[in-house]
Design a protein around this motif. Structure first.
Motif, PDB file in Angstrom:
ATOM      1  N   GLU A  75      29.855  38.594  48.481  1.00 48.89           N
ATOM      2  CA  GLU A  75      29.986  37.166  48.186  1.00 48.89           C
ATOM      3  C   GLU A  75      31.242  36.580  48.828  1.00 48.89           C
ATOM      4  O   GLU A  75      32.206  37.296  49.105  1.00 48.89           O
ATOM      5  N   SER A  76      31.221  35.260  49.032  1.00 42.60           N
ATOM      6  CA  SER A  76      32.374  34.569  49.615  1.00 42.60           C
ATOM      7  C   SER A  76      32.536  33.209  48.965  1.00 42.60           C
ATOM      8  O   SER A  76      31.547  32.542  48.628  1.00 42.60           O
ATOM      9  N   ASP A  77      33.792  32.795  48.777  1.00 38.03           N
ATOM     10  CA  ASP A  77      34.050  31.438  48.294  1.00 38.03           C
ATOM     11  C   ASP A  77      34.414  30.496  49.443  1.00 38.03           C
ATOM     12  O   ASP A  77      34.819  29.363  49.233  1.00 38.03           O
ATOM     13  N   ASP A  78      34.270  30.966  50.686  1.00 43.77           N
ATOM     14  CA  ASP A  78      34.528  30.142  51.862  1.00 43.77           C
ATOM     15  C   ASP A  78      33.251  29.367  52.180  1.00 43.77           C
ATOM     16  O   ASP A  78      32.273  29.918  52.690  1.00 43.77           O
ATOM     17  N   LYS A  79      33.241  28.082  51.861  1.00 41.23           N
ATOM     18  CA  LYS A  79      32.042  27.262  51.966  1.00 41.23           C
ATOM     19  C   LYS A  79      31.926  26.523  53.297  1.00 41.23           C
ATOM     20  O   LYS A  79      30.959  25.787  53.510  1.00 41.23           O
ATOM     21  N   ARG A  80      32.897  26.657  54.184  1.00 36.42           N
ATOM     22  CA  ARG A  80      32.856  25.914  55.440  1.00 36.42           C
ATOM     23  C   ARG A  80      31.576  26.254  56.208  1.00 36.42           C
ATOM     24  O   ARG A  80      31.304  27.417  56.479  1.00 36.42           O
ATOM     25  N   SER A  81      30.810  25.218  56.551  1.00 37.70           N
ATOM     26  CA  SER A  81      29.563  25.439  57.270  1.00 37.70           C
ATOM     27  C   SER A  81      29.188  24.159  57.996  1.00 37.70           C
ATOM     28  O   SER A  81      29.048  23.106  57.376  1.00 37.70           O
ATOM     29  N   TYR A  82      29.031  24.233  59.305  1.00 34.51           N
ATOM     30  CA  TYR A  82      28.712  23.052  60.092  1.00 34.51           C
ATOM     31  C   TYR A  82      28.268  23.499  61.466  1.00 34.51           C
ATOM     32  O   TYR A  82      28.572  24.617  61.907  1.00 34.51           O
ATOM     33  N   HIS A  83      27.521  22.651  62.144  1.00 41.37           N
ATOM     34  CA  HIS A  83      26.940  22.951  63.448  1.00 41.37           C
ATOM     35  C   HIS A  83      27.351  21.819  64.382  1.00 41.37           C
ATOM     36  O   HIS A  83      26.767  20.732  64.330  1.00 41.37           O
ATOM     37  N   ILE A  84      28.377  22.030  65.183  1.00 40.82           N
ATOM     38  CA  ILE A  84      28.891  20.919  65.993  1.00 40.82           C
ATOM     39  C   ILE A  84      28.086  20.733  67.271  1.00 40.82           C
ATOM     40  O   ILE A  84      27.559  21.686  67.848  1.00 40.82           O
ATOM     41  N   ASN A  85      27.996  19.486  67.684  1.00 36.68           N
ATOM     42  CA  ASN A  85      27.372  19.131  68.943  1.00 36.68           C
ATOM     43  C   ASN A  85      28.470  18.794  69.950  1.00 36.68           C
ATOM     44  O   ASN A  85      29.343  17.976  69.663  1.00 36.68           O
ATOM     45  N   SER A  86      28.416  19.424  71.125  1.00 33.18           N
ATOM     46  CA  SER A  86      29.453  19.213  72.152  1.00 33.18           C
ATOM     47  C   SER A  86      28.888  18.530  73.394  1.00 33.18           C
ATOM     48  O   SER A  86      29.422  18.688  74.496  1.00 33.18           O
ATOM     49  N   ASP A  87      27.823  17.747  73.207  1.00 30.45           N
ATOM     50  CA  ASP A  87      27.229  17.051  74.351  1.00 30.45           C
ATOM     51  C   ASP A  87      28.187  16.037  74.969  1.00 30.45           C
ATOM     52  O   ASP A  87      28.177  15.812  76.183  1.00 30.45           O
ATOM     53  N   LYS A  88      29.005  15.402  74.138  1.00 33.84           N
ATOM     54  CA  LYS A  88      29.869  14.323  74.639  1.00 33.84           C
ATOM     55  C   LYS A  88      30.838  14.828  75.703  1.00 33.84           C
ATOM     56  O   LYS A  88      31.006  14.190  76.753  1.00 33.84           O
ATOM     57  N   ILE A  89      31.470  15.972  75.467  1.00 32.97           N
ATOM     58  CA  ILE A  89      32.441  16.469  76.448  1.00 32.97           C
ATOM     59  C   ILE A  89      31.729  16.936  77.720  1.00 32.97           C
ATOM     60  O   ILE A  89      32.279  16.847  78.818  1.00 32.97           O
ATOM     61  N   ARG A  90      30.485  17.394  77.558  1.00 31.69           N
ATOM     62  CA  ARG A  90      29.721  17.777  78.747  1.00 31.69           C
ATOM     63  C   ARG A  90      29.282  16.539  79.533  1.00 31.69           C
ATOM     64  O   ARG A  90      29.435  16.478  80.756  1.00 31.69           O
ATOM     65  N   ASN A  91      28.753  15.541  78.827  1.00 32.83           N
ATOM     66  CA  ASN A  91      28.231  14.361  79.515  1.00 32.83           C
ATOM     67  C   ASN A  91      29.333  13.482  80.088  1.00 32.83           C
ATOM     68  O   ASN A  91      29.195  12.939  81.191  1.00 32.83           O
ATOM     69  N   ASP A  92      30.439  13.320  79.339  1.00 30.02           N
ATOM     70  CA  ASP A  92      31.534  12.459  79.799  1.00 30.02           C
ATOM     71  C   ASP A  92      32.395  13.122  80.864  1.00 30.02           C
ATOM     72  O   ASP A  92      32.800  12.483  81.841  1.00 30.02           O
ATOM     73  N   LEU A  93      32.717  14.394  80.641  1.00 30.55           N
ATOM     74  CA  LEU A  93      33.731  15.056  81.467  1.00 30.55           C
ATOM     75  C   LEU A  93      33.190  16.201  82.318  1.00 30.55           C
ATOM     76  O   LEU A  93      33.905  16.745  83.154  1.00 30.55           O
ATOM     77  N   GLY A  94      31.940  16.572  82.096  1.00 31.73           N
ATOM     78  CA  GLY A  94      31.362  17.652  82.886  1.00 31.73           C
ATOM     79  C   GLY A  94      31.773  19.039  82.446  1.00 31.73           C
ATOM     80  O   GLY A  94      31.642  20.005  83.214  1.00 31.73           O
TER      81      GLY A  94
END
Length: 330
Positions: free
Chosen positions: A267-286
């Protein structure tokens, strides 16, 4: 070439970034407390300044003549906040605006601010974009978010950009073994057993080599491409269990004598959970990452093989909290 001041330049990322900056011809000033040692190269274009970012006078002298500041200096990662809250608050939040003021007075032209993707905290959204609500769960990510807002309202003459990296992984001469991929690899290689805390939490990751490439890109692009913008910067979004299974496969392929590596779930009490999208840095800056989590595990395995990470469970230098406690940092 330009002079780049890197706060926290003797840290985990700094020990990979700084040699690369030197190779690219930049003059580099590393501003660091050197609490975790110094394995940076000797180089005619490298200056070391031992200083704390809370020491405005020393920082101002170091910033004099710099073109760009890459701000990596902080008490890093969520677990570090089992330390004195006053240390965390003074370094990660209270020192930020005085540092910006010193940069403005010193005439720097660009400020690259390292935030964190953990400002999002917990999200059920399939993908988290830069404008997603912030739900910081610890002092670390709360102060990173507060510093972003301080920078936005500061309105300096210099150009600035904020980057929110995923959890960085892979080998560095100032190696950290308190980050998820690195922890699991250390246990797989040296204990033959991986303990997974929870396992369903989603975590974005970024190979340290790509982290360095992102900073180089932010140095090279013209102001109008990056000024007053914020970017997620990640690559693979996997659950902790998926990472553990990848580590198991990779380590077993490099160290076949260690098969089978066991995965134990608790078990863990670390609840951090998220799925980031990094399209912006790819589309803006390549920016397109090139190295995977598997590559990071492979690099760590080779470093273990070569004896570059000795005493990986007992030497406190691999662990931020243990080192800071031993030094009684205030």
């Amino acid at each position: 070439m330009a002079k780049v001041l890197v706060t926290g330049g003797a840290g985990y990322v700094g020990h990979v970034l700084v040699p690369r900056l030197l190779t690219e011809g930049f003059h580099v000033c590393v501003y660091d407390t050197f609490w975790f040692g110094d394995a940076l190269p000797q180089h005619p274009q490298l200056t070391r300044v031992r200083g704390d970012i809370r020491d405005v006078a020393t920082f101002s002298r170091a910033a004099d003549g710099a073109d760009t500041v890459i701000n990596l200096g902080c008490i890093s990662n969520d677990a570090s906040f089992e330390l004195d809250d006053k240390l965390s608050t003074s370094v990660n939040r209270d020192a930020f605006e005085p540092m910006l003021q010193a940069c403005a007075k010193s005439g720097i032209k660009r400020f690259i601010n390292a935030s964190t993707s953990s400002v999002y905290g917990v999200s059920d959204a399939p993908e988290v974009f830069e404008d997603h609500p912030k739900v910081p769960l610890t002092y670390y990510n709360r102060y990173k978010w507060e510093c972003e807002t301080i920078l936005e309202r500061f309105d300096p003459d210099f150009a600035w950009v904020t980057i929110r990296p995923a959890t960085v992984c892979g080998y560095s001469p100032r190696c950290r073994l308190d980050l998820s991929v690195n922890i699991l690899t250390n246990y797989a290689v040296n204990k033959g057993k991986i303990t997974v805390f929870g396992g369903t939490q989603k975590r974005p990751n970024l190979n340290i080599k790509d982290m360095v490439e992102a900073y180089l890109l932010l140095l090279r692009l013209p102001d109008d491409r990056i000024d007053r913008r914020t970017y997620n910067c990640g690559f693979q979004n996997l659950t902790i269990m998926q990472i553990a299974e990848m580590v198991k496969r990779t380590v077993e392929s490099i160290f076949p004598g260690k098969k089978p590596i066991e995965i134990v779930v608790t078990e863990s009490d670390d609840k951090r959970s998220y799925h980031i999208n990094s399209d912006k840095i790819r589309n803006d800056l390549g920016f397109q990452p090139r190295w995977t989590i598997e590559n990071a595990v492979q690099d760590l395995c080779e470093a273990f093989k070569s004896g570059l990470i000795p005493n990986s469970f007992d030497d406190i230098r691999y662990f931020n909290v243990r080192t800071l406690k031993a030094l009684a940092v205030r």
